[in-house]
Design a protein around this motif. Sequence first.
Motif, PDB file in Angstrom:
ATOM      1  N   MET A 104       0.717  -1.098  -0.102  1.00  0.00           N
ATOM      2  CA  MET A 104      -0.066   0.021  -0.116  1.00  0.00           C
ATOM      3  C   MET A 104       0.884   1.263  -0.167  1.00  0.00           C
ATOM      4  N   GLU A 105       0.525   2.208  -0.890  1.00  0.00           N
ATOM      5  CA  GLU A 105       1.226   3.658  -0.808  1.00  0.00           C
ATOM      6  C   GLU A 105       1.019   4.309   0.456  1.00  0.00           C
ATOM      7  N   SER A 106       2.052   4.873   1.022  1.00  0.00           N
ATOM      8  CA  SER A 106       1.830   5.775   2.208  1.00  0.00           C
ATOM      9  C   SER A 106       2.118   7.023   1.756  1.00  0.00           C
ATOM     10  N   HIS A 107       1.023   7.680   2.115  1.00  0.00           N
ATOM     11  CA  HIS A 107       1.212   9.370   2.292  1.00  0.00           C
ATOM     12  C   HIS A 107       1.954   9.685   3.427  1.00  0.00           C
ATOM     13  N   PRO A 108       2.918  10.913   3.121  1.00  0.00           N
ATOM     14  CA  PRO A 108       3.751  11.278   4.148  1.00  0.00           C
ATOM     15  C   PRO A 108       3.030  11.640   5.395  1.00  0.00           C
ATOM     16  N   PHE A 109       1.802  12.046   5.482  1.00  0.00           N
ATOM     17  CA  PHE A 109       0.918  12.541   6.582  1.00  0.00           C
ATOM     18  C   PHE A 109       0.490  11.229   7.212  1.00  0.00           C
ATOM     19  N   ASP A 110       0.242  10.240   6.675  1.00  0.00           N
ATOM     20  CA  ASP A 110      -0.408   9.053   7.216  1.00  0.00           C
ATOM     21  C   ASP A 110       0.162   8.663   8.658  1.00  0.00           C
ATOM     22  N   LYS A 111       1.621   8.513   8.546  1.00  0.00           N
ATOM     23  CA  LYS A 111       2.265   8.062   9.714  1.00  0.00           C
ATOM     24  C   LYS A 111       3.252   8.994   9.812  1.00  0.00           C
ATOM     25  N   PRO A 112       3.017  10.036  10.667  1.00  0.00           N
ATOM     26  CA  PRO A 112       4.077  11.063  10.770  1.00  0.00           C
ATOM     27  C   PRO A 112       5.321  10.632  11.725  1.00  0.00           C
ATOM     28  N   ARG A 113       5.916   9.898  10.944  1.00  0.00           N
ATOM     29  CA  ARG A 113       7.304   9.404  11.892  1.00  0.00           C
ATOM     30  C   ARG A 113       8.076  10.543  12.371  1.00  0.00           C
ATOM     31  N   PHE A 114       8.229  11.731  11.400  1.00  0.00           N
ATOM     32  CA  PHE A 114       9.021  12.562  12.183  1.00  0.00           C
ATOM     33  C   PHE A 114       8.320  13.174  13.364  1.00  0.00           C
ATOM     34  N   LEU A 115       7.049  13.425  13.511  1.00  0.00           N
ATOM     35  CA  LEU A 115       6.235  13.874  14.858  1.00  0.00           C
ATOM     36  C   LEU A 115       6.642  12.894  15.880  1.00  0.00           C
ATOM     37  N   ARG A 116       6.477  11.893  15.623  1.00  0.00           N
ATOM     38  CA  ARG A 116       6.662  10.851  16.754  1.00  0.00           C
ATOM     39  C   ARG A 116       8.205  10.963  17.217  1.00  0.00           C
ATOM     40  N   LEU A 117       8.947  10.929  16.475  1.00  0.00           N
ATOM     41  CA  LEU A 117      10.574  11.400  16.670  1.00  0.00           C
ATOM     42  C   LEU A 117      10.679  12.604  17.607  1.00  0.00           C
ATOM     43  N   PHE A 118       9.762  13.785  16.968  1.00  0.00           N
ATOM     44  CA  PHE A 118      10.005  14.993  17.662  1.00  0.00           C
ATOM     45  C   PHE A 118       9.123  14.955  19.172  1.00  0.00           C
ATOM     46  N   ALA A 119       8.388  14.215  19.313  1.00  0.00           N
ATOM     47  CA  ALA A 119       7.819  14.031  20.641  1.00  0.00           C
ATOM     48  C   ALA A 119       8.739  13.245  21.452  1.00  0.00           C
ATOM     49  N   ILE A 120       9.321  12.223  20.913  1.00  0.00           N
ATOM     50  CA  ILE A 120      10.251  11.366  21.758  1.00  0.00           C
ATOM     51  C   ILE A 120      11.675  12.396  22.089  1.00  0.00           C
ATOM     52  N   ALA A 121      11.907  13.291  21.323  1.00  0.00           N
ATOM     53  CA  ALA A 121      12.998  14.164  21.607  1.00  0.00           C
ATOM     54  C   ALA A 121      12.482  15.182  22.801  1.00  0.00           C
ATOM     55  N   VAL A 122      11.113  15.566  22.560  1.00  0.00           N
ATOM     56  CA  VAL A 122      10.741  16.678  23.622  1.00  0.00           C
ATOM     57  C   VAL A 122      10.944  16.037  25.003  1.00  0.00           C
ATOM     58  N   TYR A 123      10.468  14.755  24.981  1.00  0.00           N
ATOM     59  CA  TYR A 123      10.489  13.896  26.299  1.00  0.00           C
ATOM     60  C   TYR A 123      12.006  13.875  26.778  1.00  0.00           C
ATOM     61  N   LEU A 124      12.634  13.409  25.999  1.00  0.00           N
ATOM     62  CA  LEU A 124      14.259  13.396  26.362  1.00  0.00           C
ATOM     63  C   LEU A 124      14.727  14.657  27.231  1.00  0.00           C
ATOM     64  N   PHE A 125      14.493  15.582  26.368  1.00  0.00           N
ATOM     65  CA  PHE A 125      15.003  17.030  26.621  1.00  0.00           C
ATOM     66  C   PHE A 125      14.462  17.460  28.089  1.00  0.00           C
ATOM     67  N   LEU A 126      13.146  16.886  28.385  1.00  0.00           N
ATOM     68  CA  LEU A 126      12.424  17.231  29.545  1.00  0.00           C
ATOM     69  C   LEU A 126      13.107  16.092  30.789  1.00  0.00           C
ATOM     70  N   PHE A 127      13.201  14.963  30.357  1.00  0.00           N
ATOM     71  CA  PHE A 127      13.593  14.009  31.389  1.00  0.00           C
ATOM     72  C   PHE A 127      14.916  13.533  31.553  1.00  0.00           C
ATOM     73  N   ALA A 128      15.807  13.936  30.602  1.00  0.00           N
ATOM     74  CA  ALA A 128      17.161  13.363  30.635  1.00  0.00           C
ATOM     75  C   ALA A 128      18.000  13.878  32.019  1.00  0.00           C
ATOM     76  N   PRO A 129      17.805  15.425  31.906  1.00  0.00           N
ATOM     77  CA  PRO A 129      18.468  15.973  33.123  1.00  0.00           C
ATOM     78  C   PRO A 129      18.190  15.227  34.582  1.00  0.00           C
ATOM     79  N   ILE A 130      16.889  14.840  34.777  1.00  0.00           N
ATOM     80  CA  ILE A 130      16.335  14.408  35.723  1.00  0.00           C
ATOM     81  C   ILE A 130      16.968  13.203  36.196  1.00  0.00           C
ATOM     82  N   PHE A 131      17.061  12.614  35.029  1.00  0.00           N
ATOM     83  CA  PHE A 131      17.417  10.934  34.938  1.00  0.00           C
ATOM     84  C   PHE A 131      18.768  10.921  35.443  1.00  0.00           C
ATOM     85  N   VAL A 132      19.523  11.970  34.821  1.00  0.00           N
ATOM     86  CA  VAL A 132      21.091  11.914  35.204  1.00  0.00           C
ATOM     87  C   VAL A 132      21.184  12.329  36.558  1.00  0.00           C
TER      88      VAL A 132
END
Lengths: 356, 275
Positions: free
Chosen positions: B1-29
């Motif tokens: 099946m052909e996938s539209h770039p916005f069907d599964k916005p992988r970059f958004l998921r990566l972005f969300a993960i990055a935000v959470y890392l940014f928030l929690f990495a210092p606390i984790f350290v």
Amino acid sequence: MAEAIGIQNVTKRFGEHVAVNDVSLEIAEGEFFSLLGPSGCGKTTTLRMLAGFEVPTEGHILLEGQPVENVPPYKRDVNMVFQSYALFDHLDVSENVAFGLKRRKVDKAEVGRRVAEALELVNLSERAGARTNELSGGQRQRVALARALVNRPKVLLLDEPLGALDLKLRRQMQVELKQIQREVGITFVYVTHDQEEALSMSDRIAVMHEGRVMQCGAPEDVYERPSEEFVAGFIGISNLITGTVEDGGKVRIANGLRIDAPLPDGVTRGDTVNLSVRPEKIAVDDDVEAGMVSLDGTVEARVYLGVSTQITVSLGNGDRVVALEQATYRSSADDRWEPGSSVKLGWHPEHCLVLR
Amino acid sequence: MESHPFDKPRFLRLFAIAVYLFLFAPIFVVILFSFNSIKSLNTFDGFSLQWYEEFFNDPALRDSLLMSLEIAFLTMLAATVIGTALAIGLVRSRARWAPGANILMLVPLVVPEIVAGISALLIFSQVGIALSFWTIVVAHITFSISYVTIVVRARMASISQEVEDAAMDLGATRWQAVRLVLVPALWPAVLAAGLLVFAFSFDDFVLSFFTTGEDMQPLPVRIWSAIRFGLSPTINAIGTLMMVVSLTAIALAVLLPRLFGRRESGFKVLTAQEG
């Protein structure tokens, strides 16, 4: 019968606004008394003064002959059923009902007995342990009723208690409320804006408008013999035809017709009056009998209502009359009155009221 | 099946993960290094509890922790009582000034804390009150009242005046109506607000800094003084402990109203959601 409540020349002002304006009423013991009127007419303020939540600016309120206008609500032998029910959501049903008895230090066994009795009265025994937020609207209403009645007050005040219920449940509760009132024999003061509710339940009705009592009497009186234009218009549909008084007990209306009408005392030749006739008292075509006032008109609109048909008839010169024709075994299909067709109307002179 | 770039916005998921890392990495350290077995702030060598031991064996640090807990507790008690009373009054008042007074409640929340701290310091010195444990408590109470009032006010607004009227109609005096009907109805909000204020007071630095006397310092101020003479991994242990205290308070604020069988979480109360 003894007087349960006396309201003597009571006025209530909120700043500049006059909510209740020189109201005087006497309510007998055991009476089902309604305060009827549109919103803002002062009926709820009057009720709140009976309960003690508002203090009259002027005048006196008597409970069993004793002036109480300065007695706080918790010392008055009256209880109220609130529009929003105002149940205590942190307590269960029986704790809600027991609240008043506990405040009055009634002993525990007695509290239990009376709570059970009150819940049985409102048909809610099986929900005694339920939380109030698990109940339906009708059940919440019953809890509010039981919570007030369990204290055996001298007077029960009800502020539009059925307003939040759907039509079918409201009809059913009207019958039940009336039954309960007969059973307990307590004086009920009932606030409503629903004229049908007031007519069907009350022993007497006070119709209020802009802070004043316009008329007070039995449902039949208020409906059949409204003393004011406002009352005639507010209770049921009423036809108002403006006319001028002429000699010989006749009133001349806009299309030139002179109508026989029972003139009240003090009305003299040349006065402008309103004639009021209830739609169901108007006969149409074949039903017009001898001795009736009769007039001709043109059908403007017809609304089929099932048990009846409502037709609007133009009398010419701007006057309009609504007639309600009951469907009976005699009438065939009620499509006799097509808009535009000529029609003959009639009513007995005694069914026509002359309002100043 | 052909996938539209916005069907599964992988970059958004990566972005969300990055935000959470940014928030929690210092606390984790901070948490990780609080268990470090060597005195290093950049290499993790192995697990040990030595920095916690060091913390609890330092009487000055221990006293500071106790002091912070006491301040937070007193602040919570005073602010919930005053803030709740204020919320009831503001919602029920028919006075002309009530809407204005309602908006004024937001001011302490938006005034920069450093301004609040300096003004508190100025007032105490002008009136001639020596800075002490009690000046900190008073300063904390003032800003905490606003939080309590705002949380309780939202709840109060959803309770009909008729409920109080009903209590009085059934024989309760005005005061009994408040105690027997209003307070139980407000209780989840009062509890949540109190614990929230506890957490805020416990880790407050700026206000405490300006109102702390010379004899003893609450924990955040104490840490600040300590790191001026060099960082020690003990800081990580203290930081972790403080986080545990604050998170516990917040968790209780969310969970306790539930335990009372009210079927509503403190989270809803705090975020003023209906239902």
